[in-house]
Design a protein around this motif. Structure first.
Motif, short mmCIF file in Angstrom:
data_model
loop_
_atom_site.label_atom_id
_atom_site.label_comp_id
_atom_site.label_asym_id
_atom_site.label_seq_id
_atom_site.Cartn_x
_atom_site.Cartn_y
_atom_site.Cartn_z
N CYS A 131 -41.66 -39.42 -13.88
CA CYS A 131 -40.35 -38.84 -13.62
C CYS A 131 -39.31 -39.95 -13.49
O CYS A 131 -38.21 -39.84 -13.99
N GLY A 132 -39.67 -41.01 -12.78
CA GLY A 132 -38.66 -42.00 -12.42
C GLY A 132 -38.44 -43.08 -13.45
O GLY A 132 -37.37 -43.68 -13.50
N GLU A 142 -31.36 -42.06 -9.42
CA GLU A 142 -32.18 -41.23 -8.51
C GLU A 142 -33.42 -42.00 -8.06
O GLU A 142 -33.81 -41.96 -6.91
N GLY A 155 -43.83 -36.89 -3.52
CA GLY A 155 -43.71 -36.86 -4.98
C GLY A 155 -42.48 -36.10 -5.45
O GLY A 155 -42.06 -35.14 -4.80
N ILE A 191 -25.50 -37.11 -14.31
CA ILE A 191 -26.18 -35.82 -14.31
C ILE A 191 -25.43 -34.90 -13.35
O ILE A 191 -25.09 -35.29 -12.24
N VAL A 195 -27.71 -29.23 -8.67
CA VAL A 195 -28.69 -28.83 -9.67
C VAL A 195 -28.83 -27.31 -9.61
O VAL A 195 -29.06 -26.74 -8.54
N LEU A 198 -32.71 -25.42 -9.09
CA LEU A 198 -33.60 -25.95 -8.06
C LEU A 198 -34.37 -24.79 -7.42
O LEU A 198 -33.81 -23.73 -7.18
N MET A 315 -30.70 -26.92 1.15
CA MET A 315 -29.97 -27.78 0.23
C MET A 315 -28.45 -27.65 0.37
O MET A 315 -27.73 -28.50 -0.13
N HIS A 318 -28.53 -30.31 3.24
CA HIS A 318 -29.31 -31.49 2.83
C HIS A 318 -29.31 -31.61 1.31
O HIS A 318 -30.38 -31.57 0.69
N ASN A 319 -28.15 -31.73 0.69
CA ASN A 319 -28.16 -31.86 -0.77
C ASN A 319 -28.59 -33.26 -1.19
O ASN A 319 -28.90 -33.50 -2.35
N ARG A 320 -28.63 -34.18 -0.24
CA ARG A 320 -29.06 -35.56 -0.54
C ARG A 320 -30.23 -35.94 0.37
O ARG A 320 -30.13 -36.90 1.12
N PRO A 321 -31.36 -35.20 0.32
CA PRO A 321 -32.45 -35.56 1.23
C PRO A 321 -33.15 -36.84 0.80
O PRO A 321 -33.77 -37.51 1.61
N THR A 322 -33.06 -37.20 -0.48
CA THR A 322 -33.81 -38.37 -0.92
C THR A 322 -33.03 -39.24 -1.90
O THR A 322 -33.22 -40.45 -1.92
N HIS A 323 -32.12 -38.62 -2.67
CA HIS A 323 -31.27 -39.45 -3.53
C HIS A 323 -30.02 -39.73 -2.72
O HIS A 323 -28.98 -39.12 -2.92
C1 HEC Z 1 -37.29 -34.55 -0.73
C2 HEC Z 1 -37.12 -33.81 -1.95
C3 HEC Z 1 -36.89 -34.55 -3.27
C4 HEC Z 1 -37.71 -35.48 -3.86
C5 HEC Z 1 -39.00 -36.06 -3.32
C6 HEC Z 1 -37.09 -35.81 -5.12
N1 HEC Z 1 -35.92 -35.11 -5.28
FE1 HEC Z 1 -34.64 -35.21 -6.88
N2 HEC Z 1 -33.36 -33.93 -5.90
C7 HEC Z 1 -33.62 -33.26 -4.72
C8 HEC Z 1 -32.54 -32.36 -4.44
C9 HEC Z 1 -32.43 -31.43 -3.23
C10 HEC Z 1 -31.61 -32.48 -5.50
C11 HEC Z 1 -30.35 -31.66 -5.72
C12 HEC Z 1 -29.09 -32.35 -5.38
C13 HEC Z 1 -27.93 -31.45 -5.64
O1 HEC Z 1 -28.11 -30.35 -6.15
O2 HEC Z 1 -26.81 -31.87 -5.31
C14 HEC Z 1 -32.16 -33.49 -6.40
C15 HEC Z 1 -31.52 -33.93 -7.56
C16 HEC Z 1 -32.09 -34.75 -8.52
C17 HEC Z 1 -31.45 -35.14 -9.76
C18 HEC Z 1 -30.05 -34.76 -10.19
C19 HEC Z 1 -29.03 -35.87 -9.89
C20 HEC Z 1 -28.79 -36.14 -8.43
O3 HEC Z 1 -28.76 -37.34 -8.04
O4 HEC Z 1 -28.62 -35.21 -7.65
C21 HEC Z 1 -32.37 -35.92 -10.45
C22 HEC Z 1 -32.17 -36.56 -11.80
C23 HEC Z 1 -33.56 -36.03 -9.62
N3 HEC Z 1 -33.36 -35.31 -8.45
C24 HEC Z 1 -34.70 -36.73 -9.98
C25 HEC Z 1 -35.76 -37.00 -9.09
C26 HEC Z 1 -36.86 -37.92 -9.38
C27 HEC Z 1 -37.04 -38.69 -10.67
C28 HEC Z 1 -37.67 -37.93 -8.27
C29 HEC Z 1 -38.93 -38.76 -8.00
C30 HEC Z 1 -38.80 -40.17 -8.23
C31 HEC Z 1 -37.09 -37.00 -7.29
N4 HEC Z 1 -35.94 -36.46 -7.84
C32 HEC Z 1 -37.60 -36.75 -6.04
C33 HEC Z 1 -34.73 -33.42 -3.92
C34 HEC Z 1 -35.77 -34.30 -4.17
#
Ligand code: HEC
Ligand code: HEC
Ligand code: HEC
Ligand code: HEC
Ligand code: HEC
Length: 473
Positions: A131-132, A142, A155, A191, A195, A198, A315, A318-323
């Motif tokens: 994925c990454g 991300e 994951g 991007i 999303v 989701l 969400m 927590h729209n940014r829980p990890t990014h």
């Molecule tokens: C803890 C939960 C979580 C994990 C683990 C996670 N994501 Fe996300 N990700 C989200 C959420 C929630 C959003 C939606 C953000 C939004 O809608 O604003 C998102 C959005 C994204 C986006 C859209 C752009 C952005 O920055 O919002 C991408 C691309 C993405 N994720 C890729 C990945 C990849 C690749 C991985 C693993 C390396 C990963 N995600 C792991 C929760 C997660």
């Protein structure tokens, strides 16, 4: 011609036709190489995800195409050289029985090969590295933010796909679409968020965080440095009313009142980013329904007809829980707090934040730009205030912060992905908790400062509360 042919005869005949010959070649090479790589991979040879795509997707595809071409070749030979027509099966013929045995054996081998390929391809496409890094340039923002986040050991698929076959299929279809978008460079930069597809939080986040778990207050001590010569260190102390949400629907309060299944909040947004929320509905377990309308909204019916409807879940906060991308001021505060930036360097809080905002175009070296900007800023101040070595060190630390948050090739820069988890610039919670959302009878979505936290100190030097908490008095 004898009718009892061996496999070799069969191949020789098929090879009379270019399509059949190609099929035989493809099946032999695709299958052979795949088997070889599979054995290497099973014996622990570390292949990168890129080679993984080749091994588990491209080679089996070649094998499969070969297996499809062979019967086409056979059929064409039958038409071109009726005398060479490969025989149909005659089960009473012992030679044919033998051949049937060979075909059955080969089929078993092929099924096993495809099984192994599908299994490995599934694991590969679900791995975080895949994925990454496979779409490296696209996912770099991300992937980078994720690696230093609280969920860096969770994951990608745990949040983006979740359990169950339905979402598995949907995610693979959408994944295939994404691979095409990357191949033809038709994806958007950056991007787009939020999303849209989701999976609901109930089936992802709540697999690990259950609503009953939240309770009480959490005290946060945050260092906020001032934009003065001494970078004066102040603290903000918040007691966040984390609260809880009880599955059994018992009344609970605090921020996670929202996660209580007894309180369903839905809303209508009128923009793509869900920042404009003119209408909010609250349904409680007792069947009560309250509709809040923003005083800024002129035509409710039109908003309800044309806006996007959504039910709140994790969400929406927590729209940014990890990014998690930082803002320059908060990133510099953090670097000063943990010593990546030298607190003793005069004016660095002010000039560091400004240097981070220096525009850097795609392909330019961020260190050179940041170092130049910082050098210029200090050149305007009294000479000898900082040394060249201090400027170099600070620029290095700032470049690290920059590289963690800004990605020109994806058009991701400061503020591209705002967080909803607070109320910066009147966003986040204040989209609804602004005191302007009013229901019939005058009830408003609360906006008084004590609703969500007790502000025990705000940007104060050595406040009393800090001594109380840390017991240093
Ligand atoms: C803890 C939960 C979580 C994990 C683990 C996670 N994501 Fe996300 N990700 C989200 C959420 C929630 C959003 C939606 C953000 C939004 O809608 O604003 C998102 C959005 C994204 C986006 C859209 C752009 C952005 O920055 O919002 C991408 C691309 C993405 N994720 C890729 C990945 C990849 C690749 C991985 C693993 C390396 C990963 N995600 C792991 C929760 C997660
Ligand atoms: C596979 C399990 C798992 C899933 C799925 C998961 N989380 Fe987490 N989450 C964790 C763990 C473990 C921690 C604690 C990390 C730590 O303390 O370092 C955590 C921490 C957090 C925190 C606290 C962050 C902080 O600053 O310390 C928040 C907020 C959070 N998760 C929200 C979410 C949201 C929202 C989702 C769904 C998009 C989600 N989580 C999905 C396991 C998960
Ligand atoms: C109404 C907004 C909102 C909703 C909805 C929400 N949260 Fe939170 N959550 C917050 C805030 C605000 C905090 C504390 C601020 C912070 O961590 O910086 C928080 C903190 C947390 C924490 C850390 C708790 C701790 O004790 O440190 C976790 C874990 C978490 N949330 C998970 C979730 C999950 C999972 C969901 C969905 C079931 C959810 N939240 C729904 C706003 C919300
Ligand atoms: C989509 C609109 C919306 C958003 C966004 C939102 N809330 Fe709410 N919130 C509500 C509504 C509606 C209520 C119920 C008001 C009432 O009972 O009159 C509420 C109630 C609350 C309450 C009071 C719970 C109680 O004990 O009665 C808290 C605390 C709260 N929200 C915190 C937050 C925080 C923190 C955020 C941002 C991270 C947030 N909310 C974002 C709509 C929203
Ligand atoms: C609807 C809930 C809600 C209301 C109402 C609210 N806040 Fe907050 N506030 C939050 C949350 C959630 C955070 C923490 C966000 C985060 O984790 O950074 C926060 C953070 C803060 C911070 C800390 C900023 C920092 O430096 O990190 C200050 C200061 C603050 N709020 C002041 C106020 C004031 C003043 C009011 C009244 C006008 C107010 N808040 C009303 C939810 C609320």
């Amino acid at each position: 011609m004898s009718r009892g042919r061996t496999l070799l005869d069969f191949i020789r005949t098929i090879s009379l036709d270019p399509i059949g010959a190609t099929g035989v070649l493809m099946a032999t090479f695709g299958g052979g190489l795949f088997l070889l790589f599979l054995i290497l991979s099973l014996s622990g040879f570390p292949f990168s995800p890129y080679i993984g795509i080749f091994i588990y997707i491209i080679l089996p595809a070649i094998l499969l195409l070969g297996l499809v071409l062979i019967p086409i070749g056979r059929w064409r030979i039958g038409r071109k050289y009726p005398g060479e027509r490969p025989p149909l099966f005659d089960l009473t013929n012992p030679a044919h029985q033998k051949k049937l045995g060979i075909v059955a054996g080969l089929t078993v081998v092929n099924v096993l090969l495809f099984g192994a390929a599908a299994y490995e391809a599934y694991h590969l496409s679900d791995s975080d590295e895949f994925c990454g890094t496979v779409c490296h340039k696209v996912m770099e923002p991300e992937w980078t933010a994720y690696q230093t986040s609280p969920h860096s050991r969770v994951g990608c698929v745990a949040c983006h796909i979740g359990p169950g076959a339905g979402w598995f299929v949907r995610s693979k279809l959408s994944g295939a679409r994404q691979v095409l978008a990357v191949t033809f460079n038709t994806y958007s930069h950056p991007i787009e968020t939020p999303v849209r597809n989701l999976r609901p939080a109930r089936e992802t986040c709540e697999q690990c965080h259950w609503p009953e778990k939240f309770h009480g207050d959490r005290v946060d001590v945050r260092h906020r440095f001032q934009e003065d010569e001494e970078n004066t260190d102040t603290v903000t102390v918040l007691a966040l009313h984390i609260g809880g949400g009880n599955r059994k629907g018992k009344p609970v309060s605090g921020i996670h009142w929202h996660t209580n299944p007894a309180n369903v909040v839905s809303y209508v947004s009128t923009d793509f980013s869900r920042e404009e929320i003119p209408w909010v509905k609250l349904e409680t377990a007792d069947g009560n329904v309250v509709e809040f309308v923003s005083e800024d909204c002129d035509d409710v019916d039109q908003v309800l007809a044309t806006g996007t409807h959504r039910t709140m879940d994790c969400m929406d906060c927590h729209n940014r829980p990890t990014h998690i991308y930082e803002e320059p001021d908060r990133a510099v505060d953090l670097a000063l707090t943990d010593g990546r930036l030298d607190k003793g360097m005069k004016w660095i809080r002010r000039e560091g934040v400004r240097a981070l905002r220096t525009p850097v175009a795609e392909g330019e070296d961020p260190y050179t730009k940041i170092r130049a900007a910082l050098g210029q800023a200090y050149a305007k101040r009294e000479p000898g205030l900082v040394t060249e070595a201090q400027l170099d060190d600070a620029s290095k630390a700032l470049t690290k912060i920059w590289s963690r948050n800004v990605f020109p090739h994806m058009a991701v820069t400061w503020g591209t992905y705002p967080t909803f988890l607070g109320h910066q610039d009147d966003g986040g919670c204040f989209r609804c908790h602004d005191g302007l959302h009013v229901a019939e009878g005058g009830r408003t979505i609360p906006d008084d400062c004590e609703t969500c936290h007790a502000l025990l100190a705000e940007e104060e030097q050595n406040p009393e509360i800090l001594e109380l908490i840390s017991g240093t008095n």
